[in-house]
Design a protein around this motif. Structure first.
Motif, mmCIF file in Angstrom:
data_model
loop_
_atom_site.group_PDB
_atom_site.id
_atom_site.type_symbol
_atom_site.label_atom_id
_atom_site.label_comp_id
_atom_site.label_asym_id
_atom_site.label_seq_id
_atom_site.Cartn_x
_atom_site.Cartn_y
_atom_site.Cartn_z
ATOM 1 N N SER A 183 37.289 45.048 31.556
ATOM 2 C CA SER A 183 37.695 44.598 30.218
ATOM 3 C C SER A 183 39.203 44.456 30.171
ATOM 4 N N PHE A 184 39.654 43.336 29.629
ATOM 5 C CA PHE A 184 41.109 43.125 29.516
ATOM 6 C C PHE A 184 41.442 42.376 28.245
ATOM 7 N N ARG A 185 42.741 42.425 27.923
ATOM 8 C CA ARG A 185 43.259 41.642 26.798
ATOM 9 C C ARG A 185 44.293 40.670 27.329
ATOM 10 N N THR A 186 44.367 39.517 26.703
ATOM 11 C CA THR A 186 45.317 38.498 27.132
ATOM 12 C C THR A 186 45.767 37.722 25.912
ATOM 13 N N GLU A 187 46.950 37.152 25.985
ATOM 14 C CA GLU A 187 47.515 36.445 24.842
ATOM 15 C C GLU A 187 47.904 35.053 25.291
ATOM 16 N N TYR A 188 47.480 34.054 24.529
ATOM 17 C CA TYR A 188 47.783 32.667 24.901
ATOM 18 C C TYR A 188 49.073 32.235 24.219
ATOM 19 N N THR A 189 50.170 32.415 24.919
ATOM 20 C CA THR A 189 51.469 32.033 24.386
ATOM 21 C C THR A 189 51.990 30.826 25.141
ATOM 22 N N ASP A 190 52.834 30.086 24.512
ATOM 23 C CA ASP A 190 53.696 29.047 25.107
ATOM 24 C C ASP A 190 52.992 27.772 25.565
ATOM 25 N N PHE A 191 51.863 27.890 26.302
ATOM 26 C CA PHE A 191 51.375 26.697 26.995
ATOM 27 C C PHE A 191 49.952 26.331 26.587
ATOM 28 N N ASP A 192 49.800 25.122 26.047
ATOM 29 C CA ASP A 192 48.464 24.575 25.880
ATOM 30 C C ASP A 192 48.144 23.731 27.111
ATOM 31 N N GLY A 193 46.883 23.286 27.202
ATOM 32 C CA GLY A 193 46.505 22.451 28.334
ATOM 33 C C GLY A 193 45.219 22.948 28.983
ATOM 34 N N VAL A 194 44.851 22.289 30.065
ATOM 35 C CA VAL A 194 43.605 22.608 30.771
ATOM 36 C C VAL A 194 43.930 23.225 32.121
ATOM 37 N N PHE A 195 43.305 24.354 32.419
ATOM 38 C CA PHE A 195 43.492 24.994 33.723
ATOM 39 C C PHE A 195 42.143 25.587 34.128
ATOM 40 N N VAL A 196 42.117 26.586 35.007
ATOM 41 C CA VAL A 196 40.825 27.085 35.492
ATOM 42 C C VAL A 196 40.812 28.608 35.578
ATOM 43 N N GLN A 197 39.601 29.152 35.549
ATOM 44 C CA GLN A 197 39.344 30.501 36.030
ATOM 45 C C GLN A 197 38.354 30.346 37.181
ATOM 46 N N HIS A 198 38.417 31.224 38.181
ATOM 47 C CA HIS A 198 37.526 31.034 39.327
ATOM 48 C C HIS A 198 37.471 32.284 40.188
ATOM 49 N N CYS A 199 36.503 32.278 41.112
ATOM 50 C CA CYS A 199 36.394 33.329 42.123
ATOM 51 C C CYS A 199 37.432 33.050 43.206
ATOM 52 N N HIS A 200 38.179 34.086 43.628
ATOM 53 C CA HIS A 200 39.187 33.870 44.662
ATOM 54 C C HIS A 200 38.643 34.052 46.079
ATOM 55 N N ILE A 201 37.330 34.245 46.234
ATOM 56 C CA ILE A 201 36.705 33.950 47.528
ATOM 57 C C ILE A 201 36.609 32.431 47.523
ATOM 58 N N LEU A 202 37.467 31.790 48.327
ATOM 59 C CA LEU A 202 37.770 30.389 48.038
ATOM 60 C C LEU A 202 36.621 29.452 48.386
ATOM 61 N N ASP A 203 35.723 29.847 49.324
ATOM 62 C CA ASP A 203 34.563 28.972 49.522
ATOM 63 C C ASP A 203 33.604 29.089 48.335
ATOM 64 N N HIS A 204 33.539 30.250 47.669
ATOM 65 C CA HIS A 204 32.764 30.333 46.423
ATOM 66 C C HIS A 204 33.341 29.362 45.389
ATOM 67 N N GLU A 205 34.668 29.346 45.291
ATOM 68 C CA GLU A 205 35.317 28.451 44.327
ATOM 69 C C GLU A 205 35.004 26.995 44.650
ATOM 70 N N ASP A 206 35.192 26.601 45.924
ATOM 71 C CA ASP A 206 34.928 25.209 46.308
ATOM 72 C C ASP A 206 33.482 24.814 46.037
ATOM 73 N N GLU A 207 32.589 25.795 46.076
ATOM 74 C CA GLU A 207 31.168 25.489 45.902
ATOM 75 C C GLU A 207 30.707 25.678 44.455
ATOM 76 N N GLY A 208 31.661 25.849 43.537
ATOM 77 C CA GLY A 208 31.283 25.765 42.127
ATOM 78 C C GLY A 208 31.602 26.965 41.263
ATOM 79 N N MET A 209 32.065 28.081 41.852
ATOM 80 C CA MET A 209 32.323 29.262 41.022
ATOM 81 C C MET A 209 33.705 29.139 40.371
ATOM 82 N N MET A 210 33.808 28.157 39.495
ATOM 83 C CA MET A 210 35.066 27.857 38.798
ATOM 84 C C MET A 210 34.692 27.240 37.459
#
Lengths: 172, 608
Positions: free
Chosen positions: B400-427
């Motif tokens: 569990s965490f808290r985060t604050e969206y300051t300064d920057f709007d736009g589109v980015f990603v969240q993903h698994c940092h096992i990078l073949d998982h990410e490439d295969e869709g875990m994003m």
């Protein structure tokens, strides 16, 4: 909204050589024709999916014990003789820092050329996609400069042979 | 077969991500949706805010489909923002080493026994990472089957020489693409030596963000994407050697040869050069401030999981593989509380969660027995929250965490940092939109006072009051509030509005509503309003008109603005105009309605 102290200017150039262009004395992997290559990639994808299915089935049955993250596992203590053997494998007698690029007056300009390069890992030659031909990209060090800069309005663009963000970016 | 987009594909197309930086994800900044095809060039311009935390960040390729292949080949590097902890004398004076840890899964002729694609006719005299061998470089257990060595800065087993008693700062960056690395520093046996059998890591930052203390550990746990800034102190005796060793014990009965565990050698030699380590007090002030749970305006959850499908599996977040047409929607200014878990239908699997642009403060990590796994204060036993940008999700655990969206709007990603998982869709795409902006100049209707159908979080600020003391929205906007923007003491119309508000100050107070004024005046000029007589409510100075802009009270110059906020800091009513709103009785009614549910304890409805 904010004044900014550092603008990181980065210029990535994807420069991927056809393998056949590589020099003769540089042993390169064999080049496949396009159809064979496509079939080989498809084959790898299928095997990877199969590997995941098999892993999943075994893992779900509890046959793949999870990694152990225990502080109780005591490390082996190397003897002096084993250490001497290990030191023979050391690739560098000193500690290699990556190249360093520093910001100047709140701006850091760096060009990263992407191309396949020959390097060595231990005693193995490798031929891998790289930043600037190295196995690790340069360390970028940004120092607060106090310069107030506006974000540029440049649009993404591609280039053919000349111009672009770094005239020295080589097409080698 | 999953769709081609969520496969390992397009290895020759790349792009750039600045991992951990709080910068814009749009345009030619930290935009991982850009693609750089072969023989083309892309310019980036990444503006790092002046108040950005100093620390150890990194950059790497991030094109969906080729991230594992590119980063796995060594396309990553350190990105260091100087300052912060660097200025502590005990840290400033010691050697500063960048250590990019890599696990490069190349295949060559020696891989034939474990890589079916390498036939007897193939001649791979050099190691490569290519799509036709993707099943050998990426996927379950491939790293250990290949038998490769972990490298640091591209080198196998580098040698570090330290003087007895001396201290070094190591900036460990785990750019490995799929396995955990658990470094420990173990002494080589030397009879007669009195040096300790293990050296400790004195950790001062994780993921580039200061811990605010010196955490002494005998072992680190570095998942792909993690950073750890540690101080290492050599023992006081010369002639002793240590190995930096990966203590990971892989599952599935795989045995790792001992020599594959060794990452680096530390040789202690030369004359003694004793150096002190910093105290907790010396590093405390560099930690990012905690997010007050009372400020949370929205909640999110995400479950990472591998799901069997057809002849294989799909890699998902909330049971969906990456879809470039779908984005998780958020609003700039929100303070969010997230719960993230790993839930797989293929037995237990761990996934390192990473989200771009905004770091997060983890306040709880519960294991499968609901036992808290965060560090605790050694004196009080209190759980110590930690700021990170990447965190491992073990099966059955809850982060569990808290985060604050300051300064920057736009589109980015969240993903698994096992990078073949990410490439295969875990994003998953994540979008931050600007709050519905007041449109003062667009049409006459927008200039009318407006009660909003859907309240939005008011932008945050910290501004000095007339005494020069900095007041923060986080501290002040915890009660129903009338926030008014005025041009300054010299503006007669402003004075008219302020006089009307001062006359009703007591009426607002009785309704539980506070009044706060924000002016373009400097701190010195704030007191000149009301002809110098004391103001019954706080006035804040915004001479650079930044907060004016963030509230939409600016169009070729400052505008008059009035906002009614509830106790959680959400805007319910607003008026932005060239002329100040003077119907204070109507304002009192609006504010009273917003305040009423707060008084009764209800939150949902403003209408009786």
């Amino acid at each position: 909204m904010k004044t900014c102290h550092t603008v990181l200017r980065y210029c990535a150039t994807a420069l991927l050589l056809p393998l056949s262009m590589a020099a003769q004395d540089n042993p390169q992997p064999p080049v496949m024709d396009a159809t064979a290559h496509r079939q080989a990639v498809e084959g790898a994808r299928k095997r990877l999916q199969n590997a995941w299915r098999e892993f999943g089935e075994r893992n779900a049955r509890g046959e793949m014990a999870p990694d152990i993250f225990s502080l109780r596992v005591q490390p082996k203590i190397l003897t002096t003789g084993e250490m001497e053997g290990l030191m023979k494998q050391a690739q560098a007698a000193t500690f290699p820092e990556p190249d360093v690029v520093r910001s100047v007056n709140g701006k850091l300009n760096v060009t990263l050329n992407v191309f396949k390069a020959r390097n060595q890992i231990g005693s193995d030659p490798v031929y891998l996609r790289s930043y600037n031909g190295k196995l690790v990209g340069p360390t970028l060090r940004c120092r607060p400069g106090g310069h107030s800069l506006h974000h540029g309005e440049q649009q993404p663009r591609s280039r053919t042979r000349h111009g672009g963000c770094d005239e020295h970016a080589a097409w080698v | 077969m999953a769709d081609v987009m969520n496969t390992l594909h397009g290895f020759n197309t790349t792009n750039l991500h600045t991992h951990g930086l709080h910068v814009s994800p749009s345009g030619i900044s930290d935009n991982v949706l850009l693609e750089i095809p072969p023989r083309s060039e892309q310019k980036y311009e990444i503006v790092i805010p002046k108040d950005h935390p100093a620390g150890t960040f990194w950059y790497h390729a991030h094109k969906h489909g080729s991230t594992a292949a590119n980063v796995g080949s060594g396309m990553s590097g350190a990105l260091i923002i100087e300052g912060g902890l660097d200025t502590v004398p005990e840290i400033a004076r010691v050697p500063d080493r960048v250590m990019v840890l890599q696990q490069i899964p190349y295949v060559n002729n020696a891989s034939k026994p474990v890589c079916p694609a390498i036939s007897k006719d193939t001649n791979l005299t050099v190691g490569v990472i290519e799509a036709e061998y993707a099943d050998c470089s990426f996927g379950p257990r491939t790293w250990d089957k290949l038998g490769r060595y972990t490298t640091i800065n591209g080198v196998k087993l580098p040698v570090i020489r330290m003087q007895p008693g001396s201290v070094e700062r190591w900036r460990l960056i785990d750019s490995a693409i799929r396995e955990v690395i658990q470094p420990e520093l173990v002494r080589v046996d030397h009879s007669g030596q009195s040096a300790p059998s293990k050296l400790n890591f004195h950790e001062i930052a994780v993921d580039g963000l200061a811990l605010g203390r010196v955490a002494t550990r005998s072992k680190l746990e570095l998942w792909p994407g993690y950073r750890s800034d540690v101080l290492i102190q050599a023992p006081p005796v010369s002639g002793v050697q240590y190995v930096l060793r990966d203590a990971r014990v892989p599952g599935g009965g795989v045995i790792i040869p001992e020599e594959r565990r060794y990452l680096a050698v530390v040789i202690v030699e030369g004359p003694p050069n004793p150096m002190p380590l910093p105290t907790d007090d010396a590093v405390r002030r560099f930690r990012l401030p905690s997010i007050d749970p009372k400020r949370v305006t929205a909640r999110q959850s995400a479950a990472y999981g591998i799901i069997p499908k057809g002849d294989g599996v799909v890699f998902t977040i909330d049971r969906q593989p990456l879809d470039f047409d779908e984005a998780r929607q958020n609003t700039l200014g929100e303070v969010q509380e997230w719960t993230v878990i790993s839930r797989n239908n293929v037995g237990p699997v761990s996934h390192p969660f990473h989200i771009h642009v905004n770091p997060f403060e983890i306040f709880s990590i519960l294991d499968e027995q609901s036992v808290e796994q965060l560090d605790r204060d050694p004196k009080t036993g209190a759980v110590l929250p930690v700021w990170r940008d990447t965190i491992i999700l073990n099966e059955g655990w809850k982060v569990s965490f808290r985060t604050e969206y300051t300064d920057f709007d736009g589109v980015f990603v969240q993903h698994c940092h096992i990078l073949d998982h990410e490439d295969e869709g875990m994003m998953e795409l994540v979008e931050i939109s600007k709050p519905p902006a007041p449109m003062p100049m667009a049409d006459a209707g927008a200039m009318e006072p407006k009660r909003l159908g859907s309240p939005y979080p008011a932008p945050a600020w910290s501004l000095p009051d007339a005494t020069g003391k900095v007041q923060k929205s986080a501290d002040l906007l915890t009660r129903p509030t009338v926030l008014f923007f005025y041009e300054g003491f010299a503006c007669l119309r402003c004075n008219e509005q302020m006089t009307a508000l001062v006359e009703k100050a007591e009426a607002f107070r009785k309704q539980g509503v506070q009044v706060i004024g924000i002016s373009t005046d400097s701190v010195a000029d704030l007191g000149k309003a009301l002809d110098g007589s004391a103001c019954p409510f706080p006035l804040l100075a915004d001479p650079e008109k930044r907060v004016f802009r963030s509230y939409g009270c600016y169009a070729d110059g400052p505008l008059h603005g009035l906002f009614v906020l509830d106790a959680t800091g959400r805007v319910h009513w607003q008026n932005v105009s060239m002329t100040p709103y003077l119907d204070v009785d109507a304002l009192l009614r609006e504010a009273g309605q917003v305040a009423a549910p707060a008084r009764s304890g209800a939150v949902a409805s403003r209408q009786p």
